[in-house]
Write a protein that holds these residues in place. Sequence first.
Motif, PDB file in Angstrom:
ATOM      1  N   ALA A  45       3.583 -11.509   4.115  1.00 33.24           N
ATOM      2  CA  ALA A  45       3.334 -11.486   2.853  1.00 33.24           C
ATOM      3  C   ALA A  45       3.632 -10.155   1.839  1.00 33.24           C
ATOM      4  CB  ALA A  45       2.138 -12.063   2.288  1.00 33.24           C
ATOM      5  N   VAL A  46       3.259  -9.112   2.694  1.00 36.05           N
ATOM      6  CA  VAL A  46       3.538  -7.992   2.292  1.00 36.05           C
ATOM      7  C   VAL A  46       5.079  -7.377   2.288  1.00 36.05           C
ATOM      8  CG1 VAL A  46       3.359  -5.354   2.593  1.00 36.05           C
ATOM      9  CG2 VAL A  46       1.356  -7.106   3.012  1.00 36.05           C
ATOM     10  N   ALA A  47       5.695  -7.976   3.209  1.00 33.61           N
ATOM     11  CA  ALA A  47       7.186  -7.547   3.302  1.00 33.61           C
ATOM     12  C   ALA A  47       8.043  -8.278   2.251  1.00 33.61           C
ATOM     13  CB  ALA A  47       7.648  -8.028   4.562  1.00 33.61           C
ATOM     14  N   ALA A  48       7.373  -9.426   1.869  1.00 37.76           N
ATOM     15  CA  ALA A  48       8.073 -10.088   0.907  1.00 37.76           C
ATOM     16  C   ALA A  48       7.760 -10.287  -0.488  1.00 37.76           C
ATOM     17  CB  ALA A  48       7.897 -11.645   1.144  1.00 37.76           C
ATOM     18  N   GLY A  49       6.683  -8.841  -0.714  1.00 38.71           N
ATOM     19  CA  GLY A  49       6.170  -8.765  -1.907  1.00 38.71           C
ATOM     20  C   GLY A  49       5.235  -9.793  -2.473  1.00 38.71           C
ATOM     21  N   VAL A  50       4.740 -10.818  -1.833  1.00 39.72           N
ATOM     22  CA  VAL A  50       3.790 -11.447  -2.319  1.00 39.72           C
ATOM     23  C   VAL A  50       2.444 -10.755  -2.584  1.00 39.72           C
ATOM     24  CG1 VAL A  50       2.373 -13.618  -1.941  1.00 39.72           C
ATOM     25  CG2 VAL A  50       4.866 -13.778  -1.331  1.00 39.72           C
ATOM     26  N   LEU A  51       2.216  -9.927  -1.440  1.00 41.20           N
ATOM     27  CA  LEU A  51       0.929  -9.146  -1.514  1.00 41.20           C
ATOM     28  C   LEU A  51       1.622  -7.634  -1.938  1.00 41.20           C
ATOM     29  CD1 LEU A  51      -1.156  -9.859   1.381  1.00 41.20           C
ATOM     30  CD2 LEU A  51      -1.792 -10.173  -0.983  1.00 41.20           C
ATOM     31  N   LYS A  52       1.364  -7.152  -2.963  1.00 42.33           N
ATOM     32  CA  LYS A  52       1.760  -5.793  -3.354  1.00 42.33           C
ATOM     33  C   LYS A  52       0.707  -4.737  -3.161  1.00 42.33           C
ATOM     34  CE  LYS A  52       3.983  -7.855  -7.332  1.00 42.33           C
ATOM     35  NZ  LYS A  52       4.589  -8.791  -6.564  1.00 42.33           N
ATOM     36  N   PRO A  53       1.354  -3.544  -2.734  1.00 46.28           N
ATOM     37  CA  PRO A  53       0.629  -2.248  -2.788  1.00 46.28           C
ATOM     38  C   PRO A  53      -0.456  -2.100  -3.705  1.00 46.28           C
ATOM     39  CG  PRO A  53       3.064  -1.813  -2.328  1.00 46.28           C
ATOM     40  CD  PRO A  53       2.948  -3.157  -2.818  1.00 46.28           C
ATOM     41  N   ALA A  54      -1.730  -1.697  -3.104  1.00 48.25           N
ATOM     42  CA  ALA A  54      -2.960  -1.490  -3.924  1.00 48.25           C
ATOM     43  C   ALA A  54      -3.626  -2.885  -4.175  1.00 48.25           C
ATOM     44  CB  ALA A  54      -2.691  -0.584  -5.211  1.00 48.25           C
ATOM     45  N   GLU A  55      -2.998  -3.968  -3.771  1.00 48.90           N
ATOM     46  CA  GLU A  55      -3.864  -5.120  -4.242  1.00 48.90           C
ATOM     47  C   GLU A  55      -4.871  -5.343  -3.123  1.00 48.90           C
ATOM     48  OE1 GLU A  55      -2.435  -9.775  -4.691  1.00 48.90           O
ATOM     49  OE2 GLU A  55      -0.932  -8.358  -4.864  1.00 48.90           O
ATOM     50  N   MET A  56      -5.821  -6.061  -3.667  1.00 49.26           N
ATOM     51  CA  MET A  56      -6.956  -6.453  -2.556  1.00 49.26           C
ATOM     52  C   MET A  56      -6.762  -7.637  -1.788  1.00 49.26           C
ATOM     53  SD  MET A  56      -9.168  -3.775  -3.018  1.00 49.26           S
ATOM     54  CE  MET A  56     -10.440  -4.618  -1.835  1.00 49.26           C
ATOM     55  N   VAL A  57      -6.829  -7.564  -0.632  1.00 51.77           N
ATOM     56  CA  VAL A  57      -6.716  -8.701   0.115  1.00 51.77           C
ATOM     57  C   VAL A  57      -7.951  -9.643   0.302  1.00 51.77           C
ATOM     58  CG1 VAL A  57      -7.345  -8.448   2.648  1.00 51.77           C
ATOM     59  CG2 VAL A  57      -4.923  -8.550   2.249  1.00 51.77           C
ATOM     60  N   PRO A  58      -7.863 -10.996   0.399  1.00 49.71           N
ATOM     61  CA  PRO A  58      -9.233 -11.695   0.219  1.00 49.71           C
ATOM     62  C   PRO A  58     -10.107 -11.456   1.625  1.00 49.71           C
ATOM     63  CG  PRO A  58      -7.281 -13.095   0.854  1.00 49.71           C
ATOM     64  CD  PRO A  58      -6.588 -11.835   0.474  1.00 49.71           C
ATOM     65  N   VAL A 104      -1.310  -1.166   7.627  1.00 47.26           N
ATOM     66  CA  VAL A 104      -0.794  -2.088   6.520  1.00 47.26           C
ATOM     67  C   VAL A 104      -1.987  -2.325   5.671  1.00 47.26           C
ATOM     68  CG1 VAL A 104      -0.201  -4.430   5.967  1.00 47.26           C
ATOM     69  CG2 VAL A 104       0.608  -3.348   8.242  1.00 47.26           C
ATOM     70  N   LEU A 105      -3.022  -2.417   5.964  1.00 48.57           N
ATOM     71  CA  LEU A 105      -4.426  -2.334   5.092  1.00 48.57           C
ATOM     72  C   LEU A 105      -5.193  -1.098   5.311  1.00 48.57           C
ATOM     73  CD1 LEU A 105      -5.528  -6.183   5.828  1.00 48.57           C
ATOM     74  CD2 LEU A 105      -4.169  -5.287   4.249  1.00 48.57           C
ATOM     75  N   GLN A 106      -5.961  -0.652   4.270  1.00 46.03           N
ATOM     76  CA  GLN A 106      -6.775   0.230   4.465  1.00 46.03           C
ATOM     77  C   GLN A 106      -8.072  -0.125   3.616  1.00 46.03           C
ATOM     78  OE1 GLN A 106      -4.343   3.270   2.861  1.00 46.03           O
ATOM     79  NE2 GLN A 106      -4.634   2.930   0.515  1.00 46.03           N
ATOM     80  N   PRO A 107      -9.194   0.310   4.037  1.00 45.44           N
ATOM     81  CA  PRO A 107     -10.548  -0.054   3.656  1.00 45.44           C
ATOM     82  C   PRO A 107     -10.831   0.776   2.074  1.00 45.44           C
ATOM     83  CG  PRO A 107     -10.932   1.731   5.238  1.00 45.44           C
ATOM     84  CD  PRO A 107      -9.496   1.325   5.207  1.00 45.44           C
ATOM     85  N   VAL A 108     -11.105   0.073   1.130  1.00 44.34           N
ATOM     86  CA  VAL A 108     -12.002   0.660   0.053  1.00 44.34           C
ATOM     87  C   VAL A 108     -13.344   0.698   0.011  1.00 44.34           C
ATOM     88  CG1 VAL A 108     -11.750   0.759  -2.439  1.00 44.34           C
ATOM     89  CG2 VAL A 108      -9.853  -0.077  -1.196  1.00 44.34           C
ATOM     90  N   ARG A 109     -14.078   1.642   0.295  1.00 46.55           N
ATOM     91  CA  ARG A 109     -15.264   1.678   0.458  1.00 46.55           C
ATOM     92  C   ARG A 109     -16.476   0.863  -0.262  1.00 46.55           C
ATOM     93  NH1 ARG A 109     -17.590   6.090   3.719  1.00 46.55           N
ATOM     94  NH2 ARG A 109     -19.448   5.158   3.061  1.00 46.55           N
ATOM     95  N   GLY A 110     -17.165  -0.213   0.260  1.00 46.63           N
ATOM     96  CA  GLY A 110     -17.787  -1.042  -0.411  1.00 46.63           C
ATOM     97  C   GLY A 110     -17.226  -2.062  -1.086  1.00 46.63           C
ATOM     98  N   THR A 111     -16.114  -2.495  -1.205  1.00 50.69           N
ATOM     99  CA  THR A 111     -15.268  -3.094  -1.611  1.00 50.69           C
ATOM    100  C   THR A 111     -14.439  -4.049  -1.111  1.00 50.69           C
ATOM    101  OG1 THR A 111     -14.942  -1.333  -3.713  1.00 50.69           O
ATOM    102  CG2 THR A 111     -13.648  -3.544  -3.497  1.00 50.69           C
ATOM    103  N   GLY A 112     -13.792  -3.583   0.172  1.00 47.59           N
ATOM    104  CA  GLY A 112     -13.096  -4.402   0.845  1.00 47.59           C
ATOM    105  C   GLY A 112     -11.470  -3.830   1.208  1.00 47.59           C
ATOM    106  N   LEU A 113     -10.661  -4.580   1.544  1.00 49.44           N
ATOM    107  CA  LEU A 113      -9.466  -3.965   2.082  1.00 49.44           C
ATOM    108  C   LEU A 113      -8.222  -4.236   1.033  1.00 49.44           C
ATOM    109  CD1 LEU A 113      -9.858  -5.328   5.598  1.00 49.44           C
ATOM    110  CD2 LEU A 113     -10.016  -3.085   5.156  1.00 49.44           C
ATOM    111  N   GLN A 114      -7.654  -3.087   1.039  1.00 47.48           N
ATOM    112  CA  GLN A 114      -6.317  -3.096   0.020  1.00 47.48           C
ATOM    113  C   GLN A 114      -5.028  -3.003   0.837  1.00 47.48           C
ATOM    114  OE1 GLN A 114      -6.210   1.457  -1.341  1.00 47.48           O
ATOM    115  NE2 GLN A 114      -6.580  -0.145  -2.843  1.00 47.48           N
TER     116      GLN A 114
END
Lengths: 131, 131, 131, 131
Positions: free
Chosen positions: A24-37, A65-75
């Motif tokens: 999904a990331v490679a294809a652009g369905v998930l974009k940088p900085a977007e939060m993942v479910p 590929v993903l990185q944590p955002v404190r208290g919020t989730g993964l982007q």
Amino acid sequence: MFFHIDSSNGLPIYEQVVRQVKFAVAAGVLKPAEMVPSVREVARELALNPNTVARAYRELQAEGVLQPVRGTGLQVAADAAQRCRRQRRDLIQQRLGQVLREARQSRLDGDELRQLVEAELKSLEREEAKP
Amino acid sequence: MFFHIDSSNGLPIYEQVVRQVKFAVAAGVLKPAEMVPSVREVARELALNPNTVARAYRELQAEGVLQPVRGTGLQVAADAAQRCRRQRRDLIQQRLGQVLREARQSRLDGDELRQLVEAELKSLEREEAKP
Amino acid sequence: MFFHIDSSNGLPIYEQVVRQVKFAVAAGVLKPAEMVPSVREVARELALNPNTVARAYRELQAEGVLQPVRGTGLQVAADAAQRCRRQRRDLIQQRLGQVLREARQSRLDGDELRQLVEAELKSLEREEAKP
Amino acid sequence: MFFHIDSSNGLPIYEQVVRQVKFAVAAGVLKPAEMVPSVREVARELALNPNTVARAYRELQAEGVLQPVRGTGLQVAADAAQRCRRQRRDLIQQRLGQVLREARQSRLDGDELRQLVEAELKSLEREEAKP
DNA sequence: GTGGTCTAGACCACC
DNA sequence: GTGGTCTAGACCACG
């Protein structure tokens, strides 16, 4: 949701999740900085054990590929897109190499292999054309 | 002896033995009616547990590649050669299909794939030429 | 639990387990998609080594009667019921044929055989009636 | 020679020899007091290991079908014919009982079984008629 | 000598 | 918790 799990096609489930996120990331369905479910959300949606989803996300973090955002989730990481595209390509090249090597060991010569490849590509293109 | 074990490339040992026997049969190194080396002999030679080899041989029997000669050992079945060649070919075709399908999903188009295949084949042929 | 082992009537234990599972499936005691009791559970219950049970389950997988659910256990396959019924019937027909063939070789004529069969069937029906 | 060995139909070879001797006796091909061919002769004729033939003859002695004649060989016992006929019949009855019992367990009812038996008998009679 | 069965116990990946 | 793989060693039937 953009995942679907093929419970037991042999591939571990967590690995299927990893691949689909990367795809999904490679294809652009998930974009940088977007939060993942969230883990729970994905687990509920796909009827998976949360541990399984958590493991997939853990691996995706380890690979950057993903990185944590404190208290919020993964982007999605900033450079994830190009990283995933490159990985994907390497993976395919490596697996293609494996198959072709085995094929040679079983005495198929180059031209037979090219024909097989052509036939498979044609059949794939037909599949993609209509359904 | 015509086996060698790559402990461990991920493939179970017994499965490596199965494949190598099938390959030897397909290639004519083991001919129909020929006796296959005994479980104990293979186990000693490859430093494996006899049970592991026995399991491989059992699977080969179940597939009709080997057949028992009471009190004597195991023999290559009469029709094993063609059976193994066909299996081998089907296996390769199926795996090739998988790889190509994944490749398409990752947005590589047909021509890029053909180039990749060409490159891999060339590199394989170089490998086989000299070493 | 629906198994019981007759150690030892000559039939290998793992084979007895295989047959009893197939029979349970054919008779509808085990339904498609139902989970089968775990290797360890069966082993404990029947006082067998887990490897022995695992072997039985492995064969049932190879025949398509059971299928794995990753990390969870083994499940009765969707089409297992009809497959098992057909197998069972073929098996009986084949064994019946063997016995009758031997009987003919030993000079029993058709009518004597019919009488024998009748006698055995009657005696079986009596057995089933009361005990 | 009146034997023939079906190397690996599953039955141990020595057991096949035992049965064929008993059958020949029951059928009157081998008559009481007649000498049976020597171990070596049978072994040569059938390309068997002499140990195997010796084992068969040992069992036949233990059962009283053959008896030694000092310095000469083995002869058919006086009462062997009736003994073999009775054994043969008991064996068939017992095996028939087994098969029918299993058949009942797999839910075939009496009439279906009778039909199966009829069908098999008919097919056997056809086999015997022409070839 | 051959293969076949069974037990025991260890370690692994997956969920 | 689940099944899968592997090792080790015992015992059996067969030729």
